[in-house]
Design a protein around this motif. Sequence first.
Motif, PDB file in Angstrom:
ATOM      1  N   PRO A  38       0.828  -1.209   0.000  1.00 29.87           N
ATOM      2  CA  PRO A  38       0.000   0.000   0.000  1.00 29.87           C
ATOM      3  C   PRO A  38       0.860   1.255   0.000  1.00 29.87           C
ATOM      4  O   PRO A  38       1.930   1.284   0.620  1.00 29.87           O
ATOM      5  CB  PRO A  38      -0.812  -0.108   1.289  1.00 29.87           C
ATOM      6  N   VAL A  39       0.400   2.265  -0.711  1.00 27.33           N
ATOM      7  CA  VAL A  39       1.088   3.548  -0.788  1.00 27.33           C
ATOM      8  C   VAL A  39       0.403   4.484   0.200  1.00 27.33           C
ATOM      9  O   VAL A  39      -0.783   4.785   0.046  1.00 27.33           O
ATOM     10  CB  VAL A  39       1.021   4.125  -2.222  1.00 27.33           C
ATOM     11  N   LYS A  40       1.145   4.923   1.213  1.00 32.62           N
ATOM     12  CA  LYS A  40       0.579   5.819   2.239  1.00 32.62           C
ATOM     13  C   LYS A  40       0.596   7.249   1.722  1.00 32.62           C
ATOM     14  O   LYS A  40       1.659   7.793   1.417  1.00 32.62           O
ATOM     15  CB  LYS A  40       1.393   5.731   3.528  1.00 32.62           C
ATOM     16  N   CYS A  41      -0.607   7.836   1.643  1.00 31.76           N
ATOM     17  CA  CYS A  41      -0.759   9.187   1.108  1.00 31.76           C
ATOM     18  C   CYS A  41      -1.259  10.152   2.182  1.00 31.76           C
ATOM     19  O   CYS A  41      -2.098   9.789   3.005  1.00 31.76           O
ATOM     20  CB  CYS A  41      -1.785   9.207  -0.022  1.00 31.76           C
ATOM     21  N   VAL A  42      -0.762  11.373   2.105  1.00 37.19           N
ATOM     22  CA  VAL A  42      -1.264  12.454   2.948  1.00 37.19           C
ATOM     23  C   VAL A  42      -1.686  13.584   2.025  1.00 37.19           C
ATOM     24  O   VAL A  42      -1.016  13.882   1.030  1.00 37.19           O
ATOM     25  CB  VAL A  42      -0.184  12.929   3.949  1.00 37.19           C
ATOM     26  N   ILE A  43      -2.812  14.208   2.374  1.00 37.26           N
ATOM     27  CA  ILE A  43      -3.336  15.351   1.621  1.00 37.26           C
ATOM     28  C   ILE A  43      -3.262  16.570   2.528  1.00 37.26           C
ATOM     29  O   ILE A  43      -3.717  16.525   3.673  1.00 37.26           O
ATOM     30  CB  ILE A  43      -4.792  15.102   1.190  1.00 37.26           C
ATOM     31  N   VAL A  44      -2.667  17.650   2.021  1.00 38.65           N
ATOM     32  CA  VAL A  44      -2.598  18.894   2.772  1.00 38.65           C
ATOM     33  C   VAL A  44      -3.207  19.986   1.904  1.00 38.65           C
ATOM     34  O   VAL A  44      -2.656  20.347   0.860  1.00 38.65           O
ATOM     35  CB  VAL A  44      -1.142  19.277   3.148  1.00 38.65           C
ATOM     36  N   ASP A  45      -4.379  20.475   2.309  1.00 42.33           N
ATOM     37  CA  ASP A  45      -5.081  21.521   1.558  1.00 42.33           C
ATOM     38  C   ASP A  45      -6.016  22.238   2.503  1.00 42.33           C
ATOM     39  O   ASP A  45      -6.787  21.601   3.217  1.00 42.33           O
ATOM     40  CB  ASP A  45      -5.873  20.895   0.398  1.00 42.33           C
ATOM     41  N   ASP A  46      -5.937  23.563   2.516  1.00 37.46           N
ATOM     42  CA  ASP A  46      -6.802  24.326   3.424  1.00 37.46           C
ATOM     43  C   ASP A  46      -8.245  24.396   2.931  1.00 37.46           C
ATOM     44  O   ASP A  46      -9.133  24.773   3.678  1.00 37.46           O
ATOM     45  CB  ASP A  46      -6.245  25.735   3.682  1.00 37.46           C
ATOM     46  N   GLU A  47      -8.479  23.997   1.688  1.00 40.53           N
ATOM     47  CA  GLU A  47      -9.844  23.963   1.153  1.00 40.53           C
ATOM     48  C   GLU A  47     -10.390  22.539   1.292  1.00 40.53           C
ATOM     49  O   GLU A  47      -9.897  21.616   0.637  1.00 40.53           O
ATOM     50  CB  GLU A  47      -9.859  24.355  -0.319  1.00 40.53           C
ATOM     51  N   GLU A  48     -11.411  22.383   2.112  1.00 40.47           N
ATOM     52  CA  GLU A  48     -11.962  21.046   2.367  1.00 40.47           C
ATOM     53  C   GLU A  48     -12.461  20.381   1.086  1.00 40.47           C
ATOM     54  O   GLU A  48     -12.248  19.187   0.875  1.00 40.47           O
ATOM     55  CB  GLU A  48     -13.092  21.130   3.392  1.00 40.47           C
ATOM     56  N   MET A  49     -13.104  21.138   0.216  1.00 37.24           N
ATOM     57  CA  MET A  49     -13.640  20.566  -1.017  1.00 37.24           C
ATOM     58  C   MET A  49     -12.515  20.056  -1.922  1.00 37.24           C
ATOM     59  O   MET A  49     -12.631  18.991  -2.535  1.00 37.24           O
ATOM     60  CB  MET A  49     -14.501  21.590  -1.763  1.00 37.24           C
ATOM     61  N   ALA A  50     -11.411  20.772  -1.999  1.00 39.13           N
ATOM     62  CA  ALA A  50     -10.276  20.338  -2.817  1.00 39.13           C
ATOM     63  C   ALA A  50      -9.700  19.029  -2.282  1.00 39.13           C
ATOM     64  O   ALA A  50      -9.362  18.129  -3.055  1.00 39.13           O
ATOM     65  CB  ALA A  50      -9.202  21.423  -2.843  1.00 39.13           C
ATOM     66  N   ALA A  51      -9.617  18.904  -0.957  1.00 39.70           N
ATOM     67  CA  ALA A  51      -9.132  17.664  -0.346  1.00 39.70           C
ATOM     68  C   ALA A  51     -10.084  16.510  -0.663  1.00 39.70           C
ATOM     69  O   ALA A  51      -9.646  15.394  -0.962  1.00 39.70           O
ATOM     70  CB  ALA A  51      -8.980  17.841   1.164  1.00 39.70           C
ATOM     71  N   LYS A  52     -11.384  16.784  -0.640  1.00 40.32           N
ATOM     72  CA  LYS A  52     -12.380  15.747  -0.934  1.00 40.32           C
ATOM     73  C   LYS A  52     -12.274  15.257  -2.380  1.00 40.32           C
ATOM     74  O   LYS A  52     -12.506  14.079  -2.650  1.00 40.32           O
ATOM     75  CB  LYS A  52     -13.793  16.261  -0.643  1.00 40.32           C
ATOM     76  N   VAL A  53     -11.942  16.157  -3.297  1.00 40.91           N
ATOM     77  CA  VAL A  53     -11.767  15.766  -4.701  1.00 40.91           C
ATOM     78  C   VAL A  53     -10.608  14.773  -4.812  1.00 40.91           C
ATOM     79  O   VAL A  53     -10.721  13.740  -5.481  1.00 40.91           O
ATOM     80  CB  VAL A  53     -11.532  17.008  -5.600  1.00 40.91           C
ATOM     81  N   ILE A  54      -9.506  15.056  -4.138  1.00 44.12           N
ATOM     82  CA  ILE A  54      -8.349  14.150  -4.188  1.00 44.12           C
ATOM     83  C   ILE A  54      -8.705  12.808  -3.549  1.00 44.12           C
ATOM     84  O   ILE A  54      -8.371  11.749  -4.086  1.00 44.12           O
ATOM     85  CB  ILE A  54      -7.118  14.793  -3.515  1.00 44.12           C
ATOM     86  N   ILE A  55      -9.391  12.839  -2.420  1.00 44.94           N
ATOM     87  CA  ILE A  55      -9.832  11.597  -1.758  1.00 44.94           C
ATOM     88  C   ILE A  55     -10.707  10.791  -2.711  1.00 44.94           C
ATOM     89  O   ILE A  55     -10.551   9.580  -2.848  1.00 44.94           O
ATOM     90  CB  ILE A  55     -10.579  11.904  -0.444  1.00 44.94           C
ATOM     91  N   SER A  56     -11.620  11.460  -3.384  1.00 39.48           N
ATOM     92  CA  SER A  56     -12.518  10.796  -4.335  1.00 39.48           C
ATOM     93  C   SER A  56     -11.725  10.171  -5.486  1.00 39.48           C
ATOM     94  O   SER A  56     -11.981   9.035  -5.884  1.00 39.48           O
ATOM     95  CB  SER A  56     -13.527  11.817  -4.861  1.00 39.48           C
ATOM     96  N   HIS A  57     -10.750  10.905  -6.019  1.00 40.65           N
ATOM     97  CA  HIS A  57      -9.921  10.370  -7.103  1.00 40.65           C
ATOM     98  C   HIS A  57      -9.114   9.164  -6.619  1.00 40.65           C
ATOM     99  O   HIS A  57      -8.979   8.171  -7.331  1.00 40.65           O
ATOM    100  CB  HIS A  57      -8.981  11.442  -7.649  1.00 40.65           C
ATOM    101  N   LEU A  58      -8.569   9.251  -5.403  1.00 42.38           N
ATOM    102  CA  LEU A  58      -7.754   8.148  -4.873  1.00 42.38           C
ATOM    103  C   LEU A  58      -8.575   6.894  -4.610  1.00 42.38           C
ATOM    104  O   LEU A  58      -8.028   5.793  -4.588  1.00 42.38           O
ATOM    105  CB  LEU A  58      -7.030   8.585  -3.595  1.00 42.38           C
ATOM    106  N   ALA A  59      -9.880   7.050  -4.443  1.00 43.20           N
ATOM    107  CA  ALA A  59     -10.753   5.889  -4.220  1.00 43.20           C
ATOM    108  C   ALA A  59     -10.730   4.941  -5.422  1.00 43.20           C
ATOM    109  O   ALA A  59     -11.040   3.760  -5.299  1.00 43.20           O
ATOM    110  CB  ALA A  59     -12.178   6.351  -3.927  1.00 43.20           C
ATOM    111  N   HIS A  60     -10.323   5.436  -6.594  1.00 42.17           N
ATOM    112  CA  HIS A  60     -10.235   4.615  -7.807  1.00 42.17           C
ATOM    113  C   HIS A  60      -8.931   3.823  -7.881  1.00 42.17           C
ATOM    114  O   HIS A  60      -8.782   2.970  -8.747  1.00 42.17           O
ATOM    115  CB  HIS A  60     -10.331   5.497  -9.058  1.00 42.17           C
ATOM    116  N   ILE A  61      -7.985   4.123  -7.005  1.00 46.92           N
ATOM    117  CA  ILE A  61      -6.654   3.513  -7.068  1.00 46.92           C
ATOM    118  C   ILE A  61      -6.512   2.520  -5.917  1.00 46.92           C
ATOM    119  O   ILE A  61      -6.417   2.915  -4.758  1.00 46.92           O
ATOM    120  CB  ILE A  61      -5.526   4.566  -6.950  1.00 46.92           C
ATOM    121  N   ALA A  62      -6.468   1.236  -6.238  1.00 54.25           N
ATOM    122  CA  ALA A  62      -6.530   0.180  -5.220  1.00 54.25           C
ATOM    123  C   ALA A  62      -5.420   0.251  -4.177  1.00 54.25           C
ATOM    124  O   ALA A  62      -5.672   0.071  -2.997  1.00 54.25           O
ATOM    125  CB  ALA A  62      -6.503  -1.181  -5.901  1.00 54.25           C
TER     126      ALA A  62
END
Length: 125
Positions: free
Chosen positions: A5-29
């Motif tokens: 597993p690849v451990k990822c951290v997201i750092v963004d002061d905009e909650e919606m922008a962080a959610k977009v990245i989380i949503s995109h990462l959901a496609h990557i096993a």
Amino acid sequence: MALNPVKCVIVDDEEMAAKVIISHLAHIANFEVVGVYHSAVEAFLSLENEDIDVLFLDIEMPKISGIEMLKMLKKKPLTVLTTAHREFALEGFELEVIDYLMKPIGLNRFLQSISRLNKLLYPNH
């Protein structure tokens, strides 16, 4: 053969922008979000003590910018800058970031970034 597993951290002061990245990462096993921070200060304090593989990092944030935070880290994970500002691209690449994603981040462009990361994380696959 399962990939580590690849451990990822997201750092963004905009909650919606962080959610977009989380949503995109959901496609990557094999990519796992292990932390989401809304300030570079909070993220820096945590990242100093963690083993993180990939950092998705916004640039424009209050108090400390993403670039300032990246410069301060002793142990730099593979970093993808995420921003609405083109003018930081050169400085980002001077810091050896893997990619520079412009917001809003579309899934196709995000997957190109994941492909780059995979080549570095799994060179023999």
